[in-house]
Motif scaffolding. Structure first.
Motif, PDB file in Angstrom:
ATOM      1  N   PRO A 100      43.899  21.402 -10.178  1.00 45.58           N
ATOM      2  CA  PRO A 100      43.826  20.044  -9.621  1.00 45.58           C
ATOM      3  C   PRO A 100      42.837  19.897  -8.454  1.00 45.58           C
ATOM      4  N   PHE A 101      42.205  21.005  -8.031  1.00 38.45           N
ATOM      5  CA  PHE A 101      41.343  20.959  -6.845  1.00 38.45           C
ATOM      6  C   PHE A 101      39.901  21.385  -7.086  1.00 38.45           C
ATOM      7  N   ARG A 102      39.634  22.088  -8.172  1.00 38.96           N
ATOM      8  CA  ARG A 102      38.290  22.583  -8.464  1.00 38.96           C
ATOM      9  C   ARG A 102      37.986  22.398  -9.938  1.00 38.96           C
ATOM     10  N   LEU A 103      36.721  22.125 -10.224  1.00 39.00           N
ATOM     11  CA  LEU A 103      36.288  22.014 -11.616  1.00 39.00           C
ATOM     12  C   LEU A 103      35.654  23.333 -12.045  1.00 39.00           C
ATOM     13  N   ASP A 104      36.231  23.940 -13.071  1.00 40.07           N
ATOM     14  CA  ASP A 104      35.595  25.107 -13.665  1.00 40.07           C
ATOM     15  C   ASP A 104      34.790  24.613 -14.872  1.00 40.07           C
ATOM     16  N   ASP A 105      34.241  25.542 -15.663  1.00 36.14           N
ATOM     17  CA  ASP A 105      33.410  25.148 -16.803  1.00 36.14           C
ATOM     18  C   ASP A 105      34.173  24.272 -17.796  1.00 36.14           C
ATOM     19  N   GLU A 106      35.428  24.624 -18.059  1.00 33.83           N
ATOM     20  CA  GLU A 106      36.218  23.855 -19.006  1.00 33.83           C
ATOM     21  C   GLU A 106      36.502  22.448 -18.473  1.00 33.83           C
ATOM     22  N   ALA A 107      36.798  22.340 -17.189  1.00 31.13           N
ATOM     23  CA  ALA A 107      37.045  21.031 -16.582  1.00 31.13           C
ATOM     24  C   ALA A 107      35.779  20.180 -16.581  1.00 31.13           C
ATOM     25  N   GLU A 108      34.622  20.792 -16.363  1.00 26.80           N
ATOM     26  CA  GLU A 108      33.359  20.049 -16.434  1.00 26.80           C
ATOM     27  C   GLU A 108      33.152  19.489 -17.839  1.00 26.80           C
ATOM     28  N   GLU A 109      33.552  20.241 -18.844  1.00 29.40           N
ATOM     29  CA  GLU A 109      33.464  19.746 -20.219  1.00 29.40           C
ATOM     30  C   GLU A 109      34.430  18.568 -20.407  1.00 29.40           C
ATOM     31  N   CYS A 110      35.599  18.646 -19.782  1.00 27.46           N
ATOM     32  CA  CYS A 110      36.551  17.532 -19.826  1.00 27.46           C
ATOM     33  C   CYS A 110      35.935  16.274 -19.205  1.00 27.46           C
ATOM     34  N   VAL A 111      35.239  16.433 -18.094  1.00 26.19           N
ATOM     35  CA  VAL A 111      34.569  15.306 -17.437  1.00 26.19           C
ATOM     36  C   VAL A 111      33.578  14.658 -18.409  1.00 26.19           C
ATOM     37  N   LYS A 112      32.798  15.468 -19.098  1.00 26.09           N
ATOM     38  CA  LYS A 112      31.811  14.936 -20.052  1.00 26.09           C
ATOM     39  C   LYS A 112      32.495  14.137 -21.161  1.00 26.09           C
ATOM     40  N   ILE A 113      33.623  14.626 -21.612  1.00 24.69           N
ATOM     41  CA  ILE A 113      34.358  13.933 -22.693  1.00 24.69           C
ATOM     42  C   ILE A 113      34.868  12.579 -22.199  1.00 24.69           C
ATOM     43  N   ILE A 114      35.418  12.532 -21.002  1.00 28.99           N
ATOM     44  CA  ILE A 114      35.926  11.267 -20.474  1.00 28.99           C
ATOM     45  C   ILE A 114      34.764  10.307 -20.200  1.00 28.99           C
ATOM     46  N   LYS A 115      33.648  10.821 -19.728  1.00 34.63           N
ATOM     47  CA  LYS A 115      32.469   9.969 -19.548  1.00 34.63           C
ATOM     48  C   LYS A 115      32.021   9.366 -20.882  1.00 34.63           C
ATOM     49  N   ARG A 116      32.066  10.151 -21.942  1.00 33.69           N
ATOM     50  CA  ARG A 116      31.708   9.620 -23.274  1.00 33.69           C
ATOM     51  C   ARG A 116      32.661   8.516 -23.687  1.00 33.69           C
ATOM     52  N   GLU A 117      33.940   8.674 -23.361  1.00 39.07           N
ATOM     53  CA  GLU A 117      34.911   7.616 -23.652  1.00 39.07           C
ATOM     54  C   GLU A 117      34.537   6.334 -22.911  1.00 39.07           C
ATOM     55  N   LEU A 118      34.133   6.466 -21.658  1.00 37.79           N
ATOM     56  CA  LEU A 118      33.714   5.301 -20.882  1.00 37.79           C
ATOM     57  C   LEU A 118      32.457   4.672 -21.476  1.00 37.79           C
ATOM     58  N   GLU A 119      31.535   5.494 -21.924  1.00 41.15           N
ATOM     59  CA  GLU A 119      30.312   4.977 -22.553  1.00 41.15           C
ATOM     60  C   GLU A 119      30.651   4.208 -23.823  1.00 41.15           C
ATOM     61  N   ASN A 120      31.596   4.697 -24.594  1.00 44.02           N
ATOM     62  CA  ASN A 120      32.005   4.003 -25.813  1.00 44.02           C
ATOM     63  C   ASN A 120      32.636   2.656 -25.494  1.00 44.02           C
ATOM     64  N   ILE A 121      33.423   2.596 -24.420  1.00 40.49           N
ATOM     65  CA  ILE A 121      34.060   1.332 -24.051  1.00 40.49           C
ATOM     66  C   ILE A 121      33.026   0.337 -23.564  1.00 40.49           C
ATOM     67  N   GLN A 122      32.054   0.794 -22.804  1.00 40.95           N
ATOM     68  CA  GLN A 122      31.095  -0.167 -22.255  1.00 40.95           C
ATOM     69  C   GLN A 122      30.273  -0.828 -23.351  1.00 40.95           C
ATOM     70  N   GLU A 123      30.236  -0.224 -24.532  1.00 38.42           N
ATOM     71  CA  GLU A 123      29.520  -0.836 -25.643  1.00 38.42           C
ATOM     72  C   GLU A 123      30.324  -1.992 -26.253  1.00 38.42           C
ATOM     73  N   ILE A 124      31.613  -2.035 -25.964  1.00 34.33           N
ATOM     74  CA  ILE A 124      32.474  -3.120 -26.432  1.00 34.33           C
ATOM     75  C   ILE A 124      32.403  -4.245 -25.409  1.00 34.33           C
ATOM     76  N   LYS A 125      32.361  -5.447 -25.831  1.00 37.87           N
ATOM     77  CA  LYS A 125      32.362  -6.580 -24.890  1.00 37.87           C
ATOM     78  C   LYS A 125      33.718  -6.621 -24.187  1.00 37.87           C
ATOM     79  N   ILE A 126      33.684  -6.492 -22.881  1.00 36.04           N
ATOM     80  CA  ILE A 126      34.920  -6.464 -22.095  1.00 36.04           C
ATOM     81  C   ILE A 126      35.293  -7.881 -21.710  1.00 36.04           C
TER      82      ILE A 126
END
Length: 126
Positions: A100-126
């Motif tokens: 919960p306090f540091r990002l390791d390699d696996e957590a950085e990959e998690c960040v990328k996945i959540i960012k992709r989710e945000l990118e997918n949402i922004q393509e939808i008209k909010i």
């Protein structure tokens, strides 16, 4: 596209950290996105932030199934336009953060996945 607000989990869990970092990174790359502080939102007992919270559509990024972000906003009378549950998204990718306090390699990959989710949402008209 018009502006919208991102409301990340502020929980003290690995996914809470992933959500905050993903929102921070995403916001830097997207001028239409602003971020909300859920601590300030939940502590605002006089509802001074309510007009600002109603100004933009809000995307809630919950760290877990408790949906604290949605609950806090809904208790304030704020509608949530879209919701992401990081634990479900990451589980579907068979990956998880562990600190919960540091990002390791696996957590950085998690960040990328959540960012992709945000990118997918922004393509939808909010």
């Amino acid at each position: 596209m018009k502006k919208y607000a991102l409301a990340p989990c502020n929980g003290m869990s690995p996914n809470g950290l992933v959500c905050r970092v993903a929102v921070g990174d995403f916001k830097k790359e997207n001028e239409n996105a602003i971020s909300l502080c859920m601590g300030s939102t939940s502590a605002d007992i006089e509802n001074k932030n309510t007009p600002m919270l109603k100004k933009y559509p809000i995307i809630a990024i919950n760290g877990c199934g408790n949906k604290c972000v949605n609950t806090i906003l809904e208790n304030k009378g704020i509608n949530v336009a879209k919701t992401i549950n990081a634990s479900d998204v990451l589980k579907s990718h068979n990956i998880c953060a562990t600190d919960p306090f540091r990002l390791d390699d696996e957590a950085e990959e998690c960040v990328k996945i959540i960012k992709r989710e945000l990118e997918n949402i922004q393509e939808i008209k909010i």
